[in-house]
Scaffold this motif. Structure first.
Motif, PDB file in Angstrom:
ATOM      1  N   GLU A 161      36.254  29.262  33.520  1.00 56.08           N
ATOM      2  CA  GLU A 161      35.886  28.481  32.322  1.00 56.08           C
ATOM      3  C   GLU A 161      36.008  29.304  31.043  1.00 56.08           C
ATOM      4  N   LYS A 162      35.869  30.612  31.178  1.00 55.77           N
ATOM      5  CA  LYS A 162      35.913  31.512  30.008  1.00 55.77           C
ATOM      6  C   LYS A 162      37.348  31.838  29.589  1.00 55.77           C
ATOM      7  N   ILE A 163      38.272  31.474  30.463  1.00 59.34           N
ATOM      8  CA  ILE A 163      39.645  31.978  30.324  1.00 59.34           C
ATOM      9  C   ILE A 163      40.647  30.870  30.015  1.00 59.34           C
ATOM     10  N   ALA A 164      41.637  31.210  29.207  1.00 56.32           N
ATOM     11  CA  ALA A 164      42.774  30.303  29.022  1.00 56.32           C
ATOM     12  C   ALA A 164      44.032  30.989  29.554  1.00 56.32           C
ATOM     13  N   ILE A 165      44.903  30.167  30.124  1.00 54.03           N
ATOM     14  CA  ILE A 165      46.164  30.686  30.672  1.00 54.03           C
ATOM     15  C   ILE A 165      47.303  30.321  29.727  1.00 54.03           C
ATOM     16  N   VAL A 166      48.167  31.279  29.458  1.00 52.16           N
ATOM     17  CA  VAL A 166      49.337  31.027  28.607  1.00 52.16           C
ATOM     18  C   VAL A 166      50.599  31.290  29.432  1.00 52.16           C
ATOM     19  N   TRP A 167      51.496  30.324  29.462  1.00 52.61           N
ATOM     20  CA  TRP A 167      52.814  30.566  30.077  1.00 52.61           C
ATOM     21  C   TRP A 167      53.620  31.369  29.072  1.00 52.61           C
ATOM     22  N   PRO A 168      53.952  32.598  29.386  1.00 51.83           N
ATOM     23  CA  PRO A 168      54.599  33.444  28.378  1.00 51.83           C
ATOM     24  C   PRO A 168      56.067  33.082  28.138  1.00 51.83           C
ATOM     25  N   GLY A 203      34.469  39.500  28.635  1.00 49.79           N
ATOM     26  CA  GLY A 203      34.628  39.895  27.247  1.00 49.79           C
ATOM     27  C   GLY A 203      34.893  41.382  27.056  1.00 49.79           C
ATOM     28  N   GLU A 204      35.032  42.115  28.170  1.00 53.96           N
ATOM     29  CA  GLU A 204      35.347  43.542  28.061  1.00 53.96           C
ATOM     30  C   GLU A 204      36.756  43.718  27.492  1.00 53.96           C
ATOM     31  N   CYS A 205      37.618  42.734  27.787  1.00 54.14           N
ATOM     32  CA  CYS A 205      38.961  42.723  27.223  1.00 54.14           C
ATOM     33  C   CYS A 205      39.209  41.323  26.664  1.00 54.14           C
ATOM     34  N   ALA A 257      47.734  43.396  16.180  1.00 53.45           N
ATOM     35  CA  ALA A 257      46.631  42.430  16.181  1.00 53.45           C
ATOM     36  C   ALA A 257      45.819  42.493  17.475  1.00 53.45           C
ATOM     37  N   MET A 258      46.402  43.036  18.542  1.00 52.62           N
ATOM     38  CA  MET A 258      45.716  43.089  19.851  1.00 52.62           C
ATOM     39  C   MET A 258      45.061  44.452  20.106  1.00 52.62           C
ATOM     40  N   LYS A 259      44.966  45.271  19.065  1.00 53.97           N
ATOM     41  CA  LYS A 259      44.368  46.616  19.183  1.00 53.97           C
ATOM     42  C   LYS A 259      42.997  46.552  19.856  1.00 53.97           C
ATOM     43  N   GLY A 260      42.818  47.346  20.892  1.00 56.24           N
ATOM     44  CA  GLY A 260      41.527  47.438  21.586  1.00 56.24           C
ATOM     45  C   GLY A 260      41.194  46.229  22.444  1.00 56.24           C
ATOM     46  N   LYS A 261      42.180  45.333  22.647  1.00 56.96           N
ATOM     47  CA  LYS A 261      41.879  44.076  23.364  1.00 56.96           C
ATOM     48  C   LYS A 261      42.569  43.938  24.718  1.00 56.96           C
ATOM     49  N   VAL A 262      43.548  44.803  25.007  1.00 63.55           N
ATOM     50  CA  VAL A 262      44.389  44.565  26.190  1.00 63.55           C
ATOM     51  C   VAL A 262      43.897  45.345  27.419  1.00 63.55           C
ATOM     52  N   CYS A 263      43.754  44.641  28.535  1.00 66.35           N
ATOM     53  CA  CYS A 263      43.459  45.295  29.811  1.00 66.35           C
ATOM     54  C   CYS A 263      44.649  45.121  30.748  1.00 66.35           C
ATOM     55  N   MET A 264      44.980  46.163  31.487  1.00 71.35           N
ATOM     56  CA  MET A 264      46.120  46.129  32.413  1.00 71.35           C
ATOM     57  C   MET A 264      45.795  46.929  33.655  1.00 71.35           C
ATOM     58  N   ARG A 265      46.445  46.544  34.749  1.00 70.21           N
ATOM     59  CA  ARG A 265      46.370  47.392  35.929  1.00 70.21           C
ATOM     60  C   ARG A 265      47.423  48.490  35.789  1.00 70.21           C
ATOM     61  N   SER A 266      47.481  49.365  36.762  1.00 68.65           N
ATOM     62  CA  SER A 266      48.376  50.523  36.705  1.00 68.65           C
ATOM     63  C   SER A 266      49.851  50.152  36.483  1.00 68.65           C
ATOM     64  N   GLY A 267      50.541  51.020  35.783  1.00 64.73           N
ATOM     65  CA  GLY A 267      51.977  50.825  35.560  1.00 64.73           C
ATOM     66  C   GLY A 267      52.794  51.135  36.811  1.00 64.73           C
ATOM     67  N   SER A 268      52.184  51.767  37.797  1.00 68.94           N
ATOM     68  CA  SER A 268      52.967  52.056  39.001  1.00 68.94           C
ATOM     69  C   SER A 268      52.800  50.975  40.071  1.00 68.94           C
ATOM     70  N   HIS A 269      51.981  49.966  39.784  1.00 69.21           N
ATOM     71  CA  HIS A 269      51.855  48.879  40.759  1.00 69.21           C
ATOM     72  C   HIS A 269      53.118  48.000  40.733  1.00 69.21           C
ATOM     73  N   PRO A 270      53.592  47.576  41.916  1.00 70.58           N
ATOM     74  CA  PRO A 270      54.819  46.763  41.970  1.00 70.58           C
ATOM     75  C   PRO A 270      54.821  45.561  41.019  1.00 70.58           C
ATOM     76  N   ILE A 275      49.981  35.357  30.971  1.00 69.85           N
ATOM     77  CA  ILE A 275      49.013  35.949  30.043  1.00 69.85           C
ATOM     78  C   ILE A 275      47.709  35.164  30.167  1.00 69.85           C
ATOM     79  N   ILE A 276      46.598  35.890  30.246  1.00 71.99           N
ATOM     80  CA  ILE A 276      45.292  35.222  30.235  1.00 71.99           C
ATOM     81  C   ILE A 276      44.479  35.817  29.088  1.00 71.99           C
ATOM     82  N   HIS A 277      43.683  34.972  28.448  1.00 73.82           N
ATOM     83  CA  HIS A 277      42.846  35.527  27.370  1.00 73.82           C
ATOM     84  C   HIS A 277      41.469  34.896  27.375  1.00 73.82           C
ATOM     85  N   ASN A 278      40.536  35.620  26.808  1.00 71.85           N
ATOM     86  CA  ASN A 278      39.182  35.106  26.629  1.00 71.85           C
ATOM     87  C   ASN A 278      39.227  34.080  25.494  1.00 71.85           C
ATOM     88  N   LYS A 279      38.759  32.870  25.804  1.00 65.25           N
ATOM     89  CA  LYS A 279      38.867  31.772  24.827  1.00 65.25           C
ATOM     90  C   LYS A 279      38.158  32.081  23.511  1.00 65.25           C
TER      91      LYS A 279
END
Ligand code: FE
Length: 339
Positions: A237-244, A209-211, A149-162, A127-131
């Motif tokens: 620098e704008k991003i934090a990484i979370v080990w899910p 900040g788009e997502c 709580a994450m309404k309107g905040k999540v960006c994802m690539r296609s669900g058919s990608h491996p 998981i990555i998020h804008n700090k």
């Protein structure tokens, strides 16, 4: 200057080919990997064994198509690709030959191989998020991405990608199909935009900040960390990484791996090559070439970006299970409207 060098070198190259093809064994490798470090990897194998490697490189799905189309006449001995879902597809099509090797069995953990193919490096889907926009505490688990709580905040690539199919396959294994589908629906309801682009596009959109939050494979993050371009490092620098899911099943991991093909003409050389990829020396090169972790536990990746990411708990689910769930995973995404 360059024009002068070519005619001088060309006859030499021809001579070298002619000289080696008489006596040397060879191996035909179809690889979806194309990293500079792989050059050293192959050169070392040839030096150790005298087996020459002929490499065909193309995109993952194209290679698989090519092997299918060539059928019994395929010259391919080894197929190397990324993602358990793709290896599983090759397996399902009956392209791989079973390999029995004490070396591979003892060096590669049981959850990272099947009877037909072997993982040689691992990557995690984190998981990555804008700090500024999202707090780490709010996105500790994949499940959090589906919460209101994450309404309107999540960006994802296609669900058919491996990559996302494999992630869904893991969630199905851990949560069951129904809960996994509820999760997918929750994530879709939280989309900041319709799915588009690759992992790097999600990373950049989060930085811009788009997502607020997204998921990405770790090597894309490592690549940006190690980039010469200041703008890439600024993204990080704008991003934090979370080990899910560190308190539950662990971060979803996937693999880069390969196997011997049924049609292989050079079976002995093929097994030697697979065993070589599990050697200490090759493991470092193989993994570092794409900023991944070696599968052989005694080998440490000397990679500053991976070191900076630190240690984490990886999902121990057999990667073969990911492969098995792929077809259901696609149906779940379709029902959830995750295009
Ligand atoms: Fe990738």
């Amino acid at each position: 200057m360059k024009r002068l060098i070519i005619p001088l070198l060309a006859p030499l190259a021809l001579l070298a080919t002619a000289a080696t093809s008489v006596s040397a064994e060879e191996l035909n490798l179809y690889s979806a990997r194309h990293y500079q470090t792989d050059e050293a990897l192959y050169a070392n194998f040839t030096k150790q064994t005298g087996i020459r490697i002929n490499r065909i490189e193309a995109k993952e799905d194209e290679l698989l198509e090519r092997i299918r189309n060539e059928g019994a006449a395929s010259p391919a001995d080894i197929f190397i690709t990324v993602d358990a879902a793709r290896l599983a597809k090759a397996d399902e099509l009956g392209l791989f030959a079973p390999v029995k090797s004490k070396v591979l069995e003892s060096r590669i953990p049981a959850n990272l191989r099947s009877a037909d193919w072997f993982a040689f490096s691992t990557r995690a889907r984190v998981i990555i998020h804008n700090k500024d926009a999202v707090k780490s505490a709010d996105v500790q688990d994949y499940e959090d991405l589906a919460k209101p709580a994450m309404k309107g905040k999540v960006c994802m690539r296609s669900g058919s990608h491996p990559y996302n199919l494999s992630l869904m396959s893991a969630l199905i294994a851990h949560l069951g199909e129904q809960k996994a589908e509820e999760w997918a629906k929750g994530v879709v309801a939280n989309f900041a935009r319709a799915p588009k682009g690759g992992d790097t596009d999600q990373i950049k959109a989060v930085a811009a900040g788009e997502c607020g939050v997204a998921v990405s494979n770790t090597y894309y993050l490592a690549r940006l960390m190690r980039s010469d371009k200041p703008e890439d490092r600024k993204v990080m620098e704008k991003i934090a990484i979370v080990w899910p899911n560190q308190k539950s099943f662990g971060a979803h991991i996937n693999i880069s791996g390969g196997g011997m093909l049924k049609t292989a003409q050079h079976k002995e050389a093929a097994v030697k090559f697979l065993e070589y990829l599990a050697s200490d020396e090759a493991q470092g090169y193989f993994a570092d070439g794409n900023n991944e972790w070696p599968v052989v536990s005694s080998v440490a990746a000397k990679n500053p970006a991976l070191e900076a990411m630190g240690k984490f708990r990886a999902d121990a689910l057999p990667v073969a299970t990911l492969a098995k769930n792929t077809a259901i995973a696609q149906k779940v995404y379709d029902r959830a409207g995750w295009r």
